[in-house]
Design a protein around this motif. Structure first.
Motif, mmCIF file in Angstrom:
data_model
loop_
_atom_site.group_PDB
_atom_site.id
_atom_site.type_symbol
_atom_site.label_atom_id
_atom_site.label_comp_id
_atom_site.label_asym_id
_atom_site.label_seq_id
_atom_site.Cartn_x
_atom_site.Cartn_y
_atom_site.Cartn_z
ATOM 1 N N PHE A 40 0.836 -1.207 0.000
ATOM 2 C CA PHE A 40 0.000 0.000 0.000
ATOM 3 C C PHE A 40 0.866 1.249 0.000
ATOM 4 O O PHE A 40 0.546 2.226 -0.669
ATOM 5 N N PHE A 96 0.783 4.163 -2.756
ATOM 6 C CA PHE A 96 0.565 5.530 -2.246
ATOM 7 C C PHE A 96 1.592 6.495 -2.827
ATOM 8 O O PHE A 96 1.244 7.592 -3.266
ATOM 9 N N PHE A 106 0.743 7.512 -6.422
ATOM 10 C CA PHE A 106 -0.375 8.438 -6.576
ATOM 11 C C PHE A 106 -0.102 9.797 -5.957
ATOM 12 O O PHE A 106 -0.556 10.824 -6.467
ATOM 13 N N ASP A 107 0.657 9.788 -4.864
ATOM 14 C CA ASP A 107 0.940 11.064 -4.205
ATOM 15 C C ASP A 107 1.813 11.935 -5.092
ATOM 16 O O ASP A 107 1.565 13.134 -5.246
ATOM 17 N N THR A 156 -0.328 13.483 -7.815
ATOM 18 C CA THR A 156 -1.120 14.661 -7.438
ATOM 19 C C THR A 156 -0.230 15.882 -7.243
ATOM 20 O O THR A 156 -0.628 16.988 -7.576
ATOM 21 N N TYR A 173 -0.758 19.605 -9.303
ATOM 22 C CA TYR A 173 -1.124 20.872 -8.663
ATOM 23 C C TYR A 173 -0.753 22.112 -9.469
ATOM 24 O O TYR A 173 -1.605 22.973 -9.687
ATOM 25 N N TRP A 214 -4.236 -3.386 -9.289
ATOM 26 C CA TRP A 214 -5.503 -3.943 -8.801
ATOM 27 C C TRP A 214 -5.659 -5.391 -9.270
ATOM 28 O O TRP A 214 -5.963 -6.289 -8.493
ATOM 29 N N LEU A 272 -3.943 -4.492 -4.076
ATOM 30 C CA LEU A 272 -4.858 -3.742 -3.229
ATOM 31 C C LEU A 272 -5.737 -4.659 -2.374
ATOM 32 O O LEU A 272 -6.691 -4.209 -1.767
ATOM 33 N N ILE A 319 -4.902 10.298 -0.496
ATOM 34 C CA ILE A 319 -4.984 10.536 -1.940
ATOM 35 C C ILE A 319 -6.361 11.026 -2.380
ATOM 36 O O ILE A 319 -6.456 12.025 -3.092
ATOM 37 N N LEU A 369 -6.955 14.712 -4.044
ATOM 38 C CA LEU A 369 -7.580 14.889 -5.359
ATOM 39 C C LEU A 369 -8.802 15.797 -5.268
ATOM 40 O O LEU A 369 -9.064 16.590 -6.176
ATOM 41 N N TRP A 376 -9.234 2.551 -1.416
ATOM 42 C CA TRP A 376 -8.508 2.370 -2.682
ATOM 43 C C TRP A 376 -9.422 2.034 -3.840
ATOM 44 O O TRP A 376 -9.150 2.408 -4.979
ATOM 45 N N LYS A 377 -10.490 1.250 -3.579
ATOM 46 C CA LYS A 377 -11.292 0.760 -4.698
ATOM 47 C C LYS A 377 -12.556 1.573 -4.910
ATOM 48 O O LYS A 377 -13.252 1.381 -5.883
ATOM 49 N N LEU A 425 -10.889 6.397 -4.293
ATOM 50 C CA LEU A 425 -9.846 6.841 -5.218
ATOM 51 C C LEU A 425 -10.350 6.941 -6.662
ATOM 52 O O LEU A 425 -10.189 7.995 -7.285
ATOM 53 N N PRO A 426 -11.008 5.888 -7.234
ATOM 54 C CA PRO A 426 -11.543 6.053 -8.596
ATOM 55 C C PRO A 426 -12.578 7.168 -8.681
ATOM 56 O O PRO A 426 -12.578 7.935 -9.656
ATOM 57 N N LEU A 461 -10.834 10.527 -8.684
ATOM 58 C CA LEU A 461 -10.169 10.747 -9.979
ATOM 59 C C LEU A 461 -11.196 11.125 -11.043
ATOM 60 O O LEU A 461 -10.994 12.066 -11.821
#
Lengths: 120, 363
Positions: A65, A69, A72-73, A76, A80, A112, A117, B173, B177, B341-342, B345-346, B349
């Motif tokens: 995880f 993370f 994705f962090d 983002t 910005y 996934w 996940l 996250i 977002l 997460w599932k 997050l989607p 986004l």
């Protein structure tokens, strides 16, 4: 443009908020009673003698995880500056940002499907 | 040698003026900070009291009533009691981590108050990265929790710290977002600009109506970031005694307690700033022009009204999160991570892409 003098008050706030826990510890050190004992200082394990150390191996899932993370962090963080000047940059940069996001979405779908996940 | 006395006097008076100016500068920097800290402390005491009273109401009890009328001073009494309690350091633990952990949690959450606008331009530091600073600083707190979990050398604490870290990175996250969509709508990440962008059409100009999905996602993830009850896995009593705070006593435990309520207050304040138009009265058609004039002229009256409006909106959200805590049961760990997460997050986004597309159409 970087206006660094704006951050002066932020640093002052940082100093003051550092003082708060230190002050709390000092006051507590003066006021609190001290009476030591071996039983009192051993770690709590539902009343029985603690068995072994707590610093041992733990589930690999936490690492998985954390890895997802980080991906994705960072995404983002990169988005910005784009979002803040969106009205200036227009459609072409939107398409570039969309491609950037699409690559990450494909990556997360891969993660996934591979079960990164899943908790159990 | 003849010394020109007037010149010396001039220099003396000048240096005195300089030192006065320096003193004035220091006061100007530190006075608002100390006022803010005092205000935050009172705010936290009020939340603790509110939580006890509301939970008592929900469970049909009476609640605190002995410490002053209606038990208003109950929270203060609890805090003072913790100061008088012995500080235990676990013998086999890492003492340094054990002490630094709660301090980091409190400091990082306190710092995020510096970008919150309480009234018309009444903000400690109007930075142009405003909301981004909050996101950066708020991700330091889980490090403190992880440190305290590791430093206790206790199995419950260690698991609690790990869970706290996993939970806060999972919900960071979606939260980021959602904030990204907001700063895209107002073309700025300064909190003052975000509130100004919502002030146009009164009630209907709120980001709540332009970002309904983002609002719900933000609310859920901020509850998870605060480790409030539907998401309080790091300190789940039935499984982990008290999670990362199992070994803590005295004022260090008190710091964790304060940190959790500070976090709750700051999340509600950010909901107000990001989605509910901050300090604006936001009533269209009934808009009293004189009131807005006063508000703009940043007189004392206008500022007070601004602070009052912000606090009313904030405490509305605090009420919602407190009632949620005493109504809903706890999630399981896998449910929590699946939700983060599932699902969130989607959705967040997709919300970002939707916002971008609608902004493109209006370009």
């Amino acid at each position: 443009m970087f206006l660094l003098y704006k951050y002066d008050i932020f640093w002052a706030f940082l100093i003051i908020s550092n003082v708060i826990p230190i002050l709390a510890f000092l006051i507590s050190a003066v006021l609190a009673p001290i009476s030591k004992g071996p039983e009192k200082l051993s770690s709590y394990e539902s009343g029985i003698e603690p068995m072994g150390d707590a610093w041992l191996q733990f589930r690999i899932r936490y690492y998985m995880f954390a890895l997802v993370f980080v991906v994705f962090d960072v995404e983002t963080v990169f988005l910005y500056p784009w979002a803040m000047s969106f009205d200036v940059l227009g459609v072409s940069v939107f398409i570039e940002a969309f491609i950037f996001m699409l690559i990450l979405i494909v990556g997360s779908v891969y993660a996934w499907r591979k079960g990164a996940l899943e908790w159990s | 040698m003849i010394v020109d006395t007037t010149e010396v006097q001039d220099i003396n008076s000048f240096s005195r003026l300089e030192s006065l100016k320096e003193l004035y500068g220091t006061v100007r920097v530190f006075a608002p900070i100390l006022t803010l800290v005092l205000g935050i402390t009172i705010g936290v005491l009020v939340i603790v009291w509110l939580e006890r009273e509301i939970s008592a109401g929900i469970q049909q009890r009476i609640g605190p009533e002995y410490a002053s009328p209606f038990g208003i001073l109950q929270a203060l009494a609890d805090g003072t009691k913790l100061l008088f309690k012995e500080n235990l350091l676990p013998a086999r633990g890492n003492t340094r981590f054990f002490s630094i952990g709660p301090s980091i949690a409190v400091i990082s959450i306190l710092l995020s108050y510096s970008v919150i606008p309480f009234s018309y331009h009444l903000v400690l530091a109007d930075l142009n990265i405003g909301i981004f600073l909050w996101i950066a600083v708020s991700s330091i707190a889980p490090i403190g929790l992880l440190m305290s979990g590791y430093g206790s050398n206790n199995k419950y604490s260690f698991l609690g710290g790990l869970r706290a870290a996993a939970q806060s990175i999972s919900y960071e996250i979606p939260l980021t977002l959602c904030v990204l969509s907001i700063s895209l709508l107002s073309n700025s990440s300064s909190t003052v600009d975000i509130v100004e962008a919502q002030s146009k059409y009164g009630f209907w100009g709120w980001n709540l109506w332009r970002q309904p999905i983002g609002f719900i996602v933000f609310l859920i993830s901020s509850l998870a970031e605060c480790e409030r009850l539907p998401f309080d896995l790091p300190e789940a009593e039935e499984e982990l005694v008290a999670g990362y705070q199992t070994e803590y006593s005295g004022i260090k435990f008190g710091l964790f307690y304060v940190a959790s309520y500070l976090n709750l207050l700051v999340s509600s304040l950010f909901v107000t700033v990001l989605y509910l138009g901050g300090w604006n009265l936001s009533i269209p058609y009934i808009s009293v022009p004189e009131l807005f004039e006063i508000n703009k002229a940043d007189g004392i009256f206008g500022t007070t009204i601004g602070i009052f409006i912000t606090l009313v909106k904030t405490y509305l959200f605090l009420f919602i999160s407190i009632t949620t805590r005493w109504t809903l049961p706890r999630l399981r760990m896998d449910q929590l991570l699946n939700l983060g997460w599932k699902f969130l997050l989607p959705i967040s986004l997709g919300n970002l892409l939707l916002t971008t597309s609608s902004q493109l159409l209006s370009l």
